[in-house]
Scaffold this motif. Structure first.
Motif, mmCIF file in Angstrom:
data_model
loop_
_atom_site.group_PDB
_atom_site.id
_atom_site.type_symbol
_atom_site.label_atom_id
_atom_site.label_comp_id
_atom_site.label_asym_id
_atom_site.label_seq_id
_atom_site.Cartn_x
_atom_site.Cartn_y
_atom_site.Cartn_z
ATOM 1 N N SER A 1 -27.531 6.775 26.486
ATOM 2 C CA SER A 1 -26.535 6.480 25.461
ATOM 3 C C SER A 1 -25.434 7.529 25.488
ATOM 4 O O SER A 1 -25.709 8.731 25.451
ATOM 5 C CB SER A 1 -27.194 6.440 24.083
ATOM 6 O OG SER A 1 -26.264 6.080 23.083
ATOM 7 N N PHE B 1 -21.412 -5.517 22.057
ATOM 8 C CA PHE B 1 -21.746 -4.698 20.905
ATOM 9 C C PHE B 1 -20.482 -4.646 20.052
ATOM 10 O O PHE B 1 -19.390 -4.495 20.595
ATOM 11 C CB PHE B 1 -22.159 -3.284 21.330
ATOM 12 C CG PHE B 1 -22.711 -2.430 20.225
ATOM 13 C CD1 PHE B 1 -24.069 -2.398 19.980
ATOM 14 C CD2 PHE B 1 -21.880 -1.650 19.431
ATOM 15 C CE1 PHE B 1 -24.602 -1.600 18.969
ATOM 16 C CE2 PHE B 1 -22.392 -0.859 18.417
ATOM 17 C CZ PHE B 1 -23.758 -0.828 18.183
ATOM 18 N N VAL C 1 -30.202 0.404 20.029
ATOM 19 C CA VAL C 1 -28.854 0.856 20.381
ATOM 20 C C VAL C 1 -28.050 1.040 19.102
ATOM 21 O O VAL C 1 -27.813 0.087 18.361
ATOM 22 C CB VAL C 1 -28.148 -0.154 21.315
ATOM 23 C CG1 VAL C 1 -26.717 0.306 21.600
ATOM 24 C CG2 VAL C 1 -28.921 -0.312 22.610
ATOM 25 N N THR C 2 -27.637 2.254 18.837
ATOM 26 C CA THR C 2 -26.853 2.547 17.638
ATOM 27 C C THR C 2 -25.439 3.004 17.966
ATOM 28 O O THR C 2 -24.581 3.071 17.087
ATOM 29 C CB THR C 2 -27.536 3.632 16.791
ATOM 30 O OG1 THR C 2 -27.720 4.813 17.589
ATOM 31 C CG2 THR C 2 -28.891 3.150 16.280
ATOM 32 N N ALA D 1 -26.931 -8.458 18.280
ATOM 33 C CA ALA D 1 -28.016 -8.146 17.342
ATOM 34 C C ALA D 1 -29.239 -7.626 18.095
ATOM 35 O O ALA D 1 -29.933 -6.713 17.623
ATOM 36 C CB ALA D 1 -28.376 -9.377 16.526
ATOM 37 N N HIS D 2 -29.502 -8.186 19.258
ATOM 38 C CA HIS D 2 -30.638 -7.740 20.061
ATOM 39 C C HIS D 2 -30.465 -6.286 20.482
ATOM 40 O O HIS D 2 -31.442 -5.517 20.496
ATOM 41 C CB HIS D 2 -30.791 -8.621 21.302
ATOM 42 C CG HIS D 2 -31.871 -8.168 22.236
ATOM 43 N ND1 HIS D 2 -33.210 -8.259 21.932
ATOM 44 C CD2 HIS D 2 -31.806 -7.595 23.475
ATOM 45 C CE1 HIS D 2 -33.925 -7.777 22.931
ATOM 46 N NE2 HIS D 2 -33.103 -7.368 23.872
ATOM 47 N N CYS E 1 -23.886 2.313 26.117
ATOM 48 C CA CYS E 1 -25.282 2.542 26.424
ATOM 49 C C CYS E 1 -25.561 1.885 27.774
ATOM 50 O O CYS E 1 -25.287 0.689 27.947
ATOM 51 C CB CYS E 1 -26.183 1.951 25.340
ATOM 52 S SG CYS E 1 -27.945 2.195 25.665
ATOM 53 N N ALA F 1 -29.033 -3.970 18.809
ATOM 54 C CA ALA F 1 -29.410 -3.150 17.648
ATOM 55 C C ALA F 1 -30.921 -3.133 17.468
ATOM 56 O O ALA F 1 -31.504 -2.086 17.140
ATOM 57 C CB ALA F 1 -28.730 -3.685 16.399
ATOM 58 N N GLN F 2 -31.566 -4.262 17.734
ATOM 59 C CA GLN F 2 -33.018 -4.358 17.563
ATOM 60 C C GLN F 2 -33.772 -3.457 18.531
ATOM 61 O O GLN F 2 -34.847 -2.958 18.216
ATOM 62 C CB GLN F 2 -33.465 -5.812 17.728
ATOM 63 C CG GLN F 2 -33.042 -6.721 16.582
ATOM 64 C CD GLN F 2 -33.199 -8.195 16.916
ATOM 65 O OE1 GLN F 2 -33.713 -8.561 17.979
ATOM 66 N NE2 GLN F 2 -32.755 -9.052 16.010
#
Length: 222
Positions: A200, A48, A185-186, A178-179, A190, A181-182
């Motif tokens: 998280s 991340f 996960v912000t 990217a996955h 996590c 985030a999809q």
């Protein structure tokens, strides 16, 4: 007759420039000790990037934090809280030693390669990078630092150095980040237990163990 510990996969989505991720690592380690006999954890570190816009050479740390927090005083206040949380986990953060906020793409590539060796090597590389950055202020965006960290963890440092000079796994690491985030996960760390329950934040070990138990319950119900 006692039963064997239940296997429990743990995917840790994190960034090695994230101090809470270092704290989260320590709390996961404590959770593993506390749950010994109940769960046998298999930990995989996933990428991340807190800030993928940082250029390859990194940016001045103080300017970066001032911009992120809205001023030096606000940054100092935020990091004082992090420092106190770290101290409770035996981490002596040395934020003053950090001169550069790095782009961590290459660090994540090395972590990915370490995972191809085995779980212990990957964990050792992650530990090396956290310690080098947060305790010694080393620039973990630099090839030399990454290669030495890999070597200390038991990898072939010369091979890592050569691979970092290529584009090997750049797209793969970017796609995996990217996955994350999809799937929502912000923030990191996590923790995803048994690919079922996500937690998280750098929560206390007791919270992580509760999540493990819930994940195990859901797994048994299938």
């Amino acid at each position: 007759m006692t039963s064997d510990p239940a296997p429990m996969s743990v995917d840790v989505i994190s960034d090695v420039m994230c101090p809470w991720c270092f704290i989260g690592k320590r709390r996961l380690e404590r959770a593993a000790e506390m749950a010994e006999g109940e769960f046998d954890l298999s930990v995989t570190w996933r990428p991340f990037q807190l800030d993928a816009t940082i250029p390859a050479g990194g940016v001045d740390r103080r300017e970066y934090l001032d911009a992120k927090f809205g001023g030096a005083d606000q940054a100092q206040e935020a990091y004082a809280r992090i420092g106190a949380a770290g101290a409770s986990e035996g981490i002596d953060f040395n934020f003053e030693a950090i001169d550069v906020s790095p782009n961590t793409l290459d660090a994540h590539r090395v972590i990915r390669w370490a995972g191809g060796v085995d779980e212990a090597t990957q964990g050792a590389v992650v530990e090396q990078l956290f310690r080098r950055f947060f305790l010694h202020g080393e620039d973990i965006g630099k090839t030399d630092v990454l290669a030495r960290a890999a070597g200390e963890a038991g990898m072939d440092d010369a091979l890592v150095r050569d691979l970092l000079a290529t584009e090997r796994d750049v797209e793969e690491v970017g796609a995996e980040a990217a996955h994350a985030a999809q799937i929502g996960v912000t923030g990191v760390p996590c923790f995803i237990f048994a690919r079922r329950i996500a937690v998280s934040g750098a929560h206390e070990p007791e919270t992580l163990i509760m999540a493990m138990r819930e994940a195990a319950k859901e797994t048994r119900a299938v």
